[in-house]
Motif scaffolding. Structure first.
Motif, mmCIF file in Angstrom:
data_model
loop_
_atom_site.group_PDB
_atom_site.id
_atom_site.type_symbol
_atom_site.label_atom_id
_atom_site.label_comp_id
_atom_site.label_asym_id
_atom_site.label_seq_id
_atom_site.Cartn_x
_atom_site.Cartn_y
_atom_site.Cartn_z
ATOM 1 N N CYS A 18 31.098 31.254 47.809
ATOM 2 C CA CYS A 18 30.827 30.674 46.493
ATOM 3 C C CYS A 18 31.453 29.285 46.415
ATOM 4 O O CYS A 18 32.511 29.040 46.993
ATOM 5 C CB CYS A 18 31.433 31.532 45.373
ATOM 6 N N CYS A 25 34.349 21.216 39.714
ATOM 7 C CA CYS A 25 35.236 22.314 39.315
ATOM 8 C C CYS A 25 36.275 21.908 38.282
ATOM 9 O O CYS A 25 36.895 22.768 37.647
ATOM 10 C CB CYS A 25 35.930 22.896 40.532
ATOM 11 N N THR A 33 36.531 27.765 38.224
ATOM 12 C CA THR A 33 36.711 28.348 39.561
ATOM 13 C C THR A 33 37.480 29.655 39.476
ATOM 14 O O THR A 33 37.177 30.617 40.198
ATOM 15 C CB THR A 33 37.479 27.370 40.471
ATOM 16 N N GLU A 34 38.459 29.694 38.608
ATOM 17 C CA GLU A 34 39.256 30.903 38.424
ATOM 18 C C GLU A 34 38.391 32.063 37.953
ATOM 19 O O GLU A 34 38.559 33.202 38.404
ATOM 20 C CB GLU A 34 40.372 30.636 37.416
ATOM 21 N N ALA A 86 36.431 33.304 40.987
ATOM 22 C CA ALA A 86 37.309 34.036 41.904
ATOM 23 C C ALA A 86 37.671 35.408 41.355
ATOM 24 O O ALA A 86 37.782 36.385 42.111
ATOM 25 C CB ALA A 86 38.569 33.217 42.173
ATOM 26 N N GLN A 87 37.857 35.513 40.065
ATOM 27 C CA GLN A 87 38.180 36.809 39.455
ATOM 28 C C GLN A 87 36.980 37.739 39.465
ATOM 29 O O GLN A 87 37.128 38.948 39.690
ATOM 30 C CB GLN A 87 38.673 36.595 38.023
ATOM 31 N N PRO A 102 36.339 38.770 43.827
ATOM 32 C CA PRO A 102 37.601 38.615 44.569
ATOM 33 C C PRO A 102 37.438 38.696 46.078
ATOM 34 O O PRO A 102 38.285 38.190 46.822
ATOM 35 C CB PRO A 102 38.461 39.770 44.039
ATOM 36 N N THR A 160 35.870 31.472 47.788
ATOM 37 C CA THR A 160 35.478 30.629 46.662
ATOM 38 C C THR A 160 36.140 29.265 46.794
ATOM 39 O O THR A 160 37.361 29.166 46.926
ATOM 40 C CB THR A 160 35.871 31.273 45.318
ATOM 41 N N GLU A 161 35.335 28.214 46.738
ATOM 42 C CA GLU A 161 35.810 26.838 46.886
ATOM 43 C C GLU A 161 35.487 26.045 45.629
ATOM 44 O O GLU A 161 34.631 26.434 44.834
ATOM 45 C CB GLU A 161 35.128 26.171 48.077
ATOM 46 N N LEU A 176 45.225 27.419 41.343
ATOM 47 C CA LEU A 176 44.722 28.392 42.316
ATOM 48 C C LEU A 176 45.147 27.943 43.721
ATOM 49 O O LEU A 176 44.337 27.463 44.505
ATOM 50 C CB LEU A 176 43.194 28.497 42.236
ATOM 51 N N ARG A 178 43.080 28.909 46.960
ATOM 52 C CA ARG A 178 41.673 28.527 47.090
ATOM 53 C C ARG A 178 41.571 27.106 47.627
ATOM 54 O O ARG A 178 42.498 26.296 47.495
ATOM 55 C CB ARG A 178 40.962 28.626 45.738
#
Length: 261
Positions: free
Chosen positions: A38, A43, A49-50, A53-54, A57, A61-62, A78, A81
């Protein structure tokens, strides 16, 4: 050529709760179960982004952004990441992503007819392009910006700031462009209503986004004069409620496109 002033992450995050709601709503409509790769384009300070990522998981993720200040805040938020300095306008990826997430960034870029199919081509089969863009150029908050920019001693220097953000396409435009790129497409629009502490808070909200291209061209003294005119101009459109708040209407366009094949 003079470098464009950087974005101000701290100013942007003054309204973090309100700004994070649209990407959360967008992410809720992403129809992926277990993406492996992802990326969050544009961002910012990492709040969107968080969310990605949540939600996923297990995915790598970038984040990518053109602002060093935003990326610094994102990396602190983060640290596990990867965040990369880059230009969304020229970005593409041959390997392909399962999710390309673009929250409140593509409205700043031109040529959506070329941009959106190019992003779709950077998806793996079954991958998803999820986009949210403010659609508020006709709102009093933004009409006032353009009117004040055309007035006074700064007019010649900042009227070209209008070109920093062009009107986005129609629902039909995005649906056609993405279908021709091999995607099935879901499009909707939501008008958020934010209760803020007066018209000064509206000015503070947009100082980090819509007002920024105008203010960047002014001296510190001119910035204060511009903002004073702006607050005065928008006040009739945002009357004070019984509790002292004003209601900022904020239409946003959402697009979720899944690459078929």
């Amino acid at each position: 050529m003079t470098a464009r002033p950087d974005w101000d992450a701290a100013q942007y995050l003054r309204f973090e709760d309100e700004r994070t709601r649209p990407p959360a709503d967008l992410l809720a409509r992403v129809p992926l179960a277990g993406p492996k790769r992802c990326i969050d384009l544009g961002c910012g300070p990492g709040n969107s982004t968080e969310l990605v990522a949540q939600r996923f998981p297990g995915a790598v993720t970038e984040g990518l952004d053109s602002s060093p200040d935003m990326l610094e805040k994102a990396r602190k938020r983060l640290p596990n990441r990867s965040f990369v300095l880059g230009d969304v306008a020229s970005w593409s990826d041959a390997e392909g992503y399962d999710l390309i997430f673009a929250n409140a960034v593509l409205q700043w870029l031109p040529d959506h007819e070329g941009l959106f199919p190019r992003l779709a081509r950077s998806l793996r089969p079954g991958g998803c392009l999820a986009v949210q863009m403010p659609n508020n150029l006709a709102e009093p908050s933004h009409v006032a910006m353009r009117e004040i920019a055309a007035e006074g001693q700064w007019a010649e220097r900042i009227t070209d700031a209008k070109a920093e953000r062009s009107a986005i396409g129609s629902f039909g435009d995005y649906r056609r462009w993405l279908m021709e790129a091999g995607c099935r497409v879901d499009i909707w629009q939501t008008t958020y209503v934010h209760a803020l502490d007066g018209v000064a808070a509206i000015a503070e909200w947009f100082k980090s986004t819509g007002l920024k291209p105008y203010l960047d061209r002014l001296t510190a003294e001119e910035q204060q004069a511009f903002l004073a005119r702006y607050r005065e101009r928008i006040a009739p459109a945002y009357p004070v409620e019984q509790d002292g708040k004003v209601l900022l209407r904020f239409p946003r366009l959402f697009i979720v496109a899944v690459r078929e094949g």
